[in-house]
Design a protein around this motif. Sequence first.
Motif, mmCIF file in Angstrom:
data_model
loop_
_atom_site.group_PDB
_atom_site.id
_atom_site.type_symbol
_atom_site.label_atom_id
_atom_site.label_comp_id
_atom_site.label_asym_id
_atom_site.label_seq_id
_atom_site.Cartn_x
_atom_site.Cartn_y
_atom_site.Cartn_z
ATOM 1 N N GLU A 36 56.694 33.620 60.632
ATOM 2 C CA GLU A 36 55.689 32.655 61.067
ATOM 3 C C GLU A 36 55.141 33.024 62.442
ATOM 4 O O GLU A 36 53.930 33.014 62.668
ATOM 5 C CB GLU A 36 56.310 31.251 61.105
ATOM 6 N N LEU A 37 56.029 33.365 63.364
ATOM 7 C CA LEU A 37 55.608 33.714 64.715
ATOM 8 C C LEU A 37 54.756 34.982 64.740
ATOM 9 O O LEU A 37 53.837 35.119 65.544
ATOM 10 C CB LEU A 37 56.830 33.887 65.619
ATOM 11 N N ARG A 38 55.025 35.904 63.817
ATOM 12 C CA ARG A 38 54.304 37.186 63.781
ATOM 13 C C ARG A 38 53.148 37.199 62.785
ATOM 14 O O ARG A 38 52.555 38.237 62.527
ATOM 15 C CB ARG A 38 55.291 38.311 63.440
ATOM 16 N N ASP A 39 52.872 36.050 62.170
ATOM 17 C CA ASP A 39 51.815 35.946 61.148
ATOM 18 C C ASP A 39 52.033 36.940 60.009
ATOM 19 O O ASP A 39 51.098 37.572 59.520
ATOM 20 C CB ASP A 39 50.421 36.139 61.753
ATOM 21 N N ILE A 40 53.278 37.067 59.581
ATOM 22 C CA ILE A 40 53.627 37.925 58.450
ATOM 23 C C ILE A 40 53.766 37.022 57.227
ATOM 24 O O ILE A 40 54.460 36.003 57.285
ATOM 25 C CB ILE A 40 54.958 38.672 58.708
ATOM 26 N N PRO A 41 53.128 37.348 56.114
ATOM 27 C CA PRO A 41 53.283 36.517 54.905
ATOM 28 C C PRO A 41 54.749 36.431 54.488
ATOM 29 O O PRO A 41 55.517 37.382 54.643
ATOM 30 C CB PRO A 41 52.469 37.272 53.847
ATOM 31 N N ARG A 42 55.136 35.285 53.959
ATOM 32 C CA ARG A 42 56.544 35.055 53.591
ATOM 33 C C ARG A 42 57.060 36.041 52.553
ATOM 34 O O ARG A 42 58.229 36.368 52.535
ATOM 35 C CB ARG A 42 56.743 33.625 53.091
ATOM 36 N N GLU A 43 56.173 36.518 51.688
ATOM 37 C CA GLU A 43 56.616 37.433 50.624
ATOM 38 C C GLU A 43 56.761 38.877 51.115
ATOM 39 O O GLU A 43 57.227 39.742 50.379
ATOM 40 C CB GLU A 43 55.679 37.370 49.420
ATOM 41 N N THR A 44 56.391 39.144 52.371
ATOM 42 C CA THR A 44 56.474 40.483 52.938
ATOM 43 C C THR A 44 57.809 40.677 53.646
ATOM 44 O O THR A 44 58.316 39.756 54.284
ATOM 45 C CB THR A 44 55.320 40.699 53.956
ATOM 46 N N ASP A 45 58.371 41.887 53.543
ATOM 47 C CA ASP A 45 59.620 42.196 54.237
ATOM 48 C C ASP A 45 59.372 42.332 55.734
ATOM 49 O O ASP A 45 58.307 42.782 56.161
ATOM 50 C CB ASP A 45 60.226 43.505 53.717
ATOM 51 N N LEU A 46 60.383 41.951 56.508
ATOM 52 C CA LEU A 46 60.321 42.134 57.957
ATOM 53 C C LEU A 46 60.614 43.586 58.315
ATOM 54 O O LEU A 46 61.331 44.267 57.575
ATOM 55 C CB LEU A 46 61.369 41.248 58.636
ATOM 56 N N PRO A 47 60.114 44.053 59.459
ATOM 57 C CA PRO A 47 60.522 45.385 59.919
ATOM 58 C C PRO A 47 62.047 45.422 60.097
ATOM 59 O O PRO A 47 62.669 44.402 60.399
ATOM 60 C CB PRO A 47 59.811 45.520 61.278
ATOM 61 N N SER A 48 62.644 46.583 59.902
ATOM 62 C CA SER A 48 64.109 46.690 59.893
ATOM 63 C C SER A 48 64.759 46.197 61.174
ATOM 64 O O SER A 48 65.827 45.569 61.134
ATOM 65 C CB SER A 48 64.537 48.126 59.588
ATOM 66 N N GLU A 49 64.135 46.436 62.333
ATOM 67 C CA GLU A 49 64.756 45.988 63.588
ATOM 68 C C GLU A 49 64.739 44.463 63.701
ATOM 69 O O GLU A 49 65.664 43.850 64.234
ATOM 70 C CB GLU A 49 64.091 46.633 64.815
ATOM 71 N N VAL A 50 63.700 43.822 63.169
ATOM 72 C CA VAL A 50 63.632 42.363 63.174
ATOM 73 C C VAL A 50 64.611 41.805 62.143
ATOM 74 O O VAL A 50 65.298 40.811 62.400
ATOM 75 C CB VAL A 50 62.195 41.867 62.899
ATOM 76 N N GLN A 51 64.705 42.457 60.983
ATOM 77 C CA GLN A 51 65.666 42.019 59.959
ATOM 78 C C GLN A 51 67.089 42.093 60.499
ATOM 79 O O GLN A 51 67.914 41.229 60.208
ATOM 80 C CB GLN A 51 65.525 42.866 58.684
ATOM 81 N N ALA A 52 67.370 43.096 61.330
ATOM 82 C CA ALA A 52 68.698 43.203 61.948
ATOM 83 C C ALA A 52 68.952 42.002 62.860
ATOM 84 O O ALA A 52 70.071 41.448 62.872
ATOM 85 C CB ALA A 52 68.811 44.509 62.728
ATOM 86 N N ASP A 53 67.933 41.571 63.614
ATOM 87 C CA ASP A 53 68.069 40.368 64.452
ATOM 88 C C ASP A 53 68.331 39.136 63.591
ATOM 89 O O ASP A 53 69.158 38.289 63.941
ATOM 90 C CB ASP A 53 66.800 40.142 65.284
#
Length: 151
Positions: free
Chosen positions: A38-55
């Motif tokens: 939400e904060l990055r305006d990424i659609p919910r169905e899209t995967d997060l970048p790996s470094e953010v997913q690690a967080d």
Amino acid sequence: MSHDLTSNLNIQVQKRNGQMVPFNLARIECAVANAFKELRDIPRETDLPSEVQADVEVITHCVSDVLLDRAAKSGRLSVEEIQDEVIRQLYENGSRQVAESYANYRREHAARRAIFELYRTVKRDSKEVSFKPEKITIAIAKAFRAAHEGQ
């Protein structure tokens, strides 16, 4: 911690309507990930970048540690407790903007729920529940699809 492991712990979560459901760590991880999206305006169905997913995984682990310890004492949790802990862990793990965004989201939805709590709906089985406008939207969409052969 996997969903299978948490479901075997027999921890119950009390929803706002009083219903008890099994604790599900996957839902917490999804909520944390959606807050970052939400904060990055990424659609919910899209995967997060790996470094953010690690967080997301670190924060989810921190949330689960606290909640599972708390639930061991009481045997159950509330939705509000879970959401409060998510916000606290977001702050403690350096994600202040995500925490503030998620807290704002919670406040907006609480205000919306409060308005509809004023209205009650009597179901066919005579059970009284709070009014949910999204159910009307779903019913109208189903009626349109039925009337137009699924289109």
